[in-house]
Design a protein around this motif. Structure first.
Motif, PDB file in Angstrom:
ATOM      1  N   THR A 101       0.861  -1.296   0.008  1.00  0.00           N
ATOM      2  CA  THR A 101      -0.149   0.005   0.023  1.00  0.00           C
ATOM      3  C   THR A 101       0.841   1.357  -0.139  1.00  0.00           C
ATOM      4  N   HIS A 151      -6.879   7.125   1.575  1.00  0.00           N
ATOM      5  CA  HIS A 151      -7.264   5.871   2.143  1.00  0.00           C
ATOM      6  C   HIS A 151      -8.429   4.863   1.068  1.00  0.00           C
ATOM      7  N   ARG A 169      -7.153   1.724  -0.761  1.00  0.00           N
ATOM      8  CA  ARG A 169      -8.013   0.405  -0.469  1.00  0.00           C
ATOM      9  C   ARG A 169      -8.589  -0.068  -1.860  1.00  0.00           C
ATOM     10  N   SER A 226      -5.351  -1.584  -3.825  1.00  0.00           N
ATOM     11  CA  SER A 226      -5.038  -2.895  -3.408  1.00  0.00           C
ATOM     12  C   SER A 226      -5.896  -4.018  -3.374  1.00  0.00           C
ATOM     13  N   ASP A 227      -7.212  -3.749  -3.232  1.00  0.00           N
ATOM     14  CA  ASP A 227      -8.240  -4.879  -3.394  1.00  0.00           C
ATOM     15  C   ASP A 227      -8.002  -5.286  -5.071  1.00  0.00           C
ATOM     16  N   SER A 252      -5.380   2.101  10.949  1.00  0.00           N
ATOM     17  CA  SER A 252      -6.668   2.061  10.329  1.00  0.00           C
ATOM     18  C   SER A 252      -7.937   1.768  10.842  1.00  0.00           C
ATOM     19  N   TYR A 272      -8.433  -2.989   8.280  1.00  0.00           N
ATOM     20  CA  TYR A 272      -7.718  -3.841   7.454  1.00  0.00           C
ATOM     21  C   TYR A 272      -8.012  -5.356   7.940  1.00  0.00           C
ATOM     22  N   ARG A 290     -10.007  -7.614   6.414  1.00  0.00           N
ATOM     23  CA  ARG A 290      -9.576  -8.218   4.806  1.00  0.00           C
ATOM     24  C   ARG A 290      -8.699  -9.214   5.010  1.00  0.00           C
TER      25      ARG A 290
END
Length: 219
Positions: free
Chosen positions: A37, A94, A98, A101-102, A124, A127, A130
């Motif tokens: 990230t 953010h 996100r 990164s997904d 955060s 996460y 996830r």
């Protein structure tokens, strides 16, 4: 038809100077897919990055370099001087981080598992949902300070200010499922990384089996 199963994700985190990148490189050498990230954030705030228009609108030209990239030292000074400014920056970055990164995590079918590198994973608070496992790279604060001063050329007070804005060592360890202690030579980490890699492959295979069973039941 049900959607494709989610990958097995290990969230890798640690304080600044803990050695997250070096550890991630060693997992990548063993076949893990690394989604970083921090690298995503750098791309978003580089010249022409997807976050720069919103950042310029929120903070003005004083944090934008001539080439259109984020002026990191200027933004760092502003963010540490004004917590509200840091929150505005995070509100811009953010969601974009996100989403990207997904997207990257979903393109890792050829890898046994995903290592999601999130420097501020504990901070955060989002996460954990996830990740199947949280891996913390840990070392004493004095080691962190020395490494960052040598690597980034920052004064000790600047490094301490960064540390103060991050989760404490105790908070990270409390969130950890697994820990790698990185307070010496990187070569000494190899046996621990080997053992964790075996564990994550085994757990990922078990999750894949469960997911296949669910897919067969819903198709």
């Amino acid at each position: 038809m049900a959607s494709a199963p989610s990958p097995f994700v290990v969230g890798l985190t640690g304080g600044i100077g803990s050695g997250k990148s070096a550890v991630a490189e060693r997992f990548a050498a063993r076949g893990a897919a690394v989604v970083d990230t921090d690298a995503i954030a750098h791309a978003l705030t580089g010249p022409g990055g997807a976050a720069m228009a919103a950042i310029g609108a929120a903070f003005g030209s004083g944090v934008v370099r001539a080439d259109g990239a984020l002026d990191r030292p200027a933004m760092r000074r502003l963010a540490f001087a004004d917590p509200a400014a840091r929150q505005r920056l995070e509100a811009i970055l953010h969601p974009l981080i996100r989403a990207e990164s997904d997207r990257q995590a979903k393109t890792t079918a050829d890898h046994p598992y995903v290592l999601l590198v999130v420097p501020l994973l504990v901070e955060s608070g989002t996460y954990r949902e996830r990740c199947q496992r949280i891996l913390v790279v840990d070392c004493p604060e004095a080691v962190q300070i020395a490494r960052v001063m040598a690597r980034n050329g920052l004064a000790e007070a600047e490094v301490r200010a960064i540390l103060a804005a991050q989760a404490s060592r105790a908070e990270r360890l409390a969130a950890a499922d697994d820990v790698i202690v990185n307070d010496g030579a990187l070569e000494a980490l190899e046996p621990r990384i080997d053992a964790l890699d075996r564990d994550y492959r085994r757990l990922a295979a078990a999750l894949a089996g469960d997911n296949r069973g669910r897919l067969h039941g819903t198709c």
